[in-house]
Design a protein around this motif. Structure first.
Motif, short mmCIF file in Angstrom:
data_model
loop_
_atom_site.label_atom_id
_atom_site.label_comp_id
_atom_site.label_asym_id
_atom_site.label_seq_id
_atom_site.Cartn_x
_atom_site.Cartn_y
_atom_site.Cartn_z
N LYS A 95 -19.66 7.39 -12.29
CA LYS A 95 -19.55 7.52 -10.85
C LYS A 95 -19.00 6.23 -10.23
O LYS A 95 -18.21 6.27 -9.27
N ALA A 96 -19.41 5.10 -10.77
CA ALA A 96 -18.92 3.81 -10.27
C ALA A 96 -17.40 3.71 -10.46
O ALA A 96 -16.69 3.21 -9.58
N LYS A 97 -16.93 4.17 -11.60
CA LYS A 97 -15.49 4.16 -11.86
C LYS A 97 -14.76 5.05 -10.86
O LYS A 97 -13.72 4.66 -10.30
N TYR A 98 -15.30 6.22 -10.64
CA TYR A 98 -14.72 7.16 -9.66
C TYR A 98 -14.64 6.52 -8.28
O TYR A 98 -13.61 6.59 -7.59
N LEU A 99 -15.73 5.87 -7.87
CA LEU A 99 -15.77 5.27 -6.54
C LEU A 99 -14.76 4.14 -6.41
O LEU A 99 -13.98 4.09 -5.44
N GLU A 100 -14.73 3.24 -7.38
CA GLU A 100 -13.82 2.10 -7.28
C GLU A 100 -12.36 2.53 -7.38
O GLU A 100 -11.48 1.94 -6.74
N GLU A 101 -12.12 3.53 -8.17
CA GLU A 101 -10.76 4.05 -8.28
C GLU A 101 -10.25 4.51 -6.91
O GLU A 101 -9.12 4.23 -6.52
N ASN A 102 -11.11 5.21 -6.18
CA ASN A 102 -10.72 5.72 -4.87
C ASN A 102 -10.70 4.63 -3.81
O ASN A 102 -9.83 4.62 -2.92
N LEU A 103 -11.63 3.69 -3.88
CA LEU A 103 -11.62 2.58 -2.92
C LEU A 103 -10.35 1.76 -3.08
O LEU A 103 -9.73 1.33 -2.10
N ALA A 104 -9.96 1.53 -4.33
CA ALA A 104 -8.76 0.73 -4.59
C ALA A 104 -7.49 1.43 -4.11
O ALA A 104 -6.49 0.77 -3.77
N ALA A 105 -7.51 2.75 -4.07
CA ALA A 105 -6.31 3.50 -3.70
C ALA A 105 -6.10 3.59 -2.19
O ALA A 105 -5.01 3.94 -1.72
N ILE A 106 -7.13 3.27 -1.41
CA ILE A 106 -7.05 3.48 0.04
C ILE A 106 -5.91 2.73 0.73
O ILE A 106 -5.17 3.33 1.53
N PRO A 107 -5.67 1.44 0.47
CA PRO A 107 -4.57 0.75 1.15
C PRO A 107 -3.22 1.42 0.93
O PRO A 107 -2.42 1.57 1.86
N ASP A 108 -2.93 1.82 -0.32
CA ASP A 108 -1.66 2.50 -0.60
C ASP A 108 -1.61 3.86 0.08
O ASP A 108 -0.55 4.30 0.56
N CYS A 109 -2.75 4.54 0.11
CA CYS A 109 -2.80 5.84 0.77
C CYS A 109 -2.55 5.69 2.27
O CYS A 109 -1.87 6.52 2.89
N ALA A 110 -3.11 4.64 2.86
CA ALA A 110 -2.90 4.38 4.29
C ALA A 110 -1.41 4.10 4.55
O ALA A 110 -0.84 4.57 5.54
N LYS A 111 -0.80 3.35 3.65
CA LYS A 111 0.63 3.04 3.79
C LYS A 111 1.45 4.33 3.75
O LYS A 111 2.38 4.52 4.55
N SER A 112 1.12 5.21 2.82
CA SER A 112 1.84 6.48 2.70
C SER A 112 1.63 7.35 3.93
O SER A 112 2.55 8.03 4.39
N ALA A 113 0.41 7.32 4.47
CA ALA A 113 0.11 8.13 5.66
C ALA A 113 0.94 7.67 6.84
O ALA A 113 1.49 8.49 7.60
N VAL A 114 1.04 6.36 7.02
CA VAL A 114 1.83 5.82 8.14
C VAL A 114 3.31 6.15 7.96
O VAL A 114 3.99 6.56 8.91
N ALA A 115 3.80 5.97 6.75
CA ALA A 115 5.22 6.22 6.48
C ALA A 115 5.57 7.70 6.59
O ALA A 115 6.67 8.07 7.02
N GLY A 116 4.62 8.55 6.22
CA GLY A 116 4.92 9.99 6.20
C GLY A 116 4.63 10.70 7.51
O GLY A 116 4.97 11.88 7.65
N CYS A 117 4.04 10.01 8.46
CA CYS A 117 3.70 10.65 9.73
C CYS A 117 4.95 10.79 10.60
O CYS A 117 5.69 9.83 10.79
N ARG A 118 5.17 11.97 11.14
CA ARG A 118 6.34 12.19 11.99
C ARG A 118 6.18 11.50 13.34
O ARG A 118 7.16 11.18 14.00
N GLY A 119 4.94 11.31 13.74
CA GLY A 119 4.68 10.62 14.98
C GLY A 119 4.18 9.22 14.70
O GLY A 119 4.65 8.53 13.80
N THR A 120 3.19 8.79 15.46
CA THR A 120 2.59 7.48 15.29
C THR A 120 1.09 7.64 15.08
O THR A 120 0.41 8.25 15.91
N LEU A 121 0.58 7.10 13.98
CA LEU A 121 -0.85 7.18 13.72
C LEU A 121 -1.61 6.24 14.64
O LEU A 121 -1.18 5.11 14.89
N THR A 122 -2.73 6.70 15.15
CA THR A 122 -3.57 5.87 16.01
C THR A 122 -4.94 5.61 15.39
O THR A 122 -5.67 4.74 15.86
N ASN A 123 -5.27 6.34 14.32
CA ASN A 123 -6.57 6.14 13.69
C ASN A 123 -6.58 6.74 12.30
O ASN A 123 -6.01 7.80 12.07
N LEU A 124 -7.25 6.03 11.36
CA LEU A 124 -7.45 6.53 10.00
C LEU A 124 -8.93 6.41 9.66
O LEU A 124 -9.58 5.43 10.04
#
Length: 231
Positions: A95-124
């Motif tokens: 479970k610890a591995k699962y959690l850290e794997e997902n925590l580590a992925a969040i910054p890249d996921c946020a970057k993808s969300a901002v880049a892929g949004c057709r508008g402008t993100l105001t909150n994540l």
């Protein structure tokens, strides 16, 4: 605009190799999957006696976890992990591995969300519940510079002005109709005020009629006749 995505925690296969123990805390070298589809070698720790110590360890690696609102790619972002799930993870390597794997992925996921949004993100928002289910919520706008809102406001103002002008025109027409009706009533009243009745009596029809006509025309007064002038 808002969206929420949920990912369920499922059985996580063992992927740790080398281990080292310091007191009750065990450090394991594992291969974590990355958000780009690859893997990376990472050390994770388990065996903590309380959630507070485990949280401090995780926040040392992932400062955005349970720290309120932070900024990722210029967007206000919150990352929250349930204390109940932290308690499950602190002594469970899988479970610890699962959690850290997902925590580590969040910054890249946020970057993808901002880049892929057709508008402008105001909150994540990223949250992990007591069972390890991950929910992602985003909010944004398709009108970041207010251009659409301004155009809509101008359109509504024009429509309002047109409606007011139309109403004013109807009031003007109604007033004109009322004035014409008043004029017609005044004309009828004037005609009624100009009517009269004259009567005369005598012994000679011709002379009585002649005197009557002269009286009506105002050229003389009738002789030997009585008159009843009525308005």
């Amino acid at each position: 605009m808002s969206m929420e995505i949920t990912n369920n925690y499922s059985d996580y296969g063992k992927g740790y190799t080398n281990t080292a123990k310091e007191g009750n805390v065990t450090t394991r070298t594992v291969e974590l999957k990355t958000s780009t589809g690859g893997t990376k070698t990472e050390q994770i720790k388990t065996g903590y006696s309380n959630v507070n110590d485990y949280s401090k360890y995780l926040q040392g690696k992932y400062s955005y976890m349970n720290s309120g609102t932070t900024s990722m790619q210029g967007v206000p972002t919150t990352v929250s992990v349930s204390g109940a799930f932290l308690k499950k993870c602190m002594n469970d390597p899988e479970k610890a591995k699962y959690l850290e794997e997902n925590l580590a992925a969040i910054p890249d996921c946020a970057k993808s969300a901002v880049a892929g949004c057709r508008g402008t993100l105001t909150n994540l928002s990223y949250s992990v519940d007591a069972n390890g289910n991950i929910s992602v919520a985003i909010s944004g706008t398709s009108d970041p510079d207010g251009k659409i809102a301004k155009e809509n406001a101008e359109r509504r103002a024009k429509e309002k002005k047109a409606a007011e002008e139309k109403a004013a025109e109807r009031r003007k027409e109604k007033k004109a109709e009322e004035e014409k009706a008043a004029e017609r009533r005044a004309e009828r009243k004037e005609r009624m005020e100009g009517t009269f009745t004259v009567s005369a009596t005598g012994t000679d029809t011709k002379s009585v009629t002649q005197n009557l006509m002269e009286t009506v025309s105002g050229t003389s007064s009738p002789t030997g006749a009585s008159f009843d002038l009525k308005a």
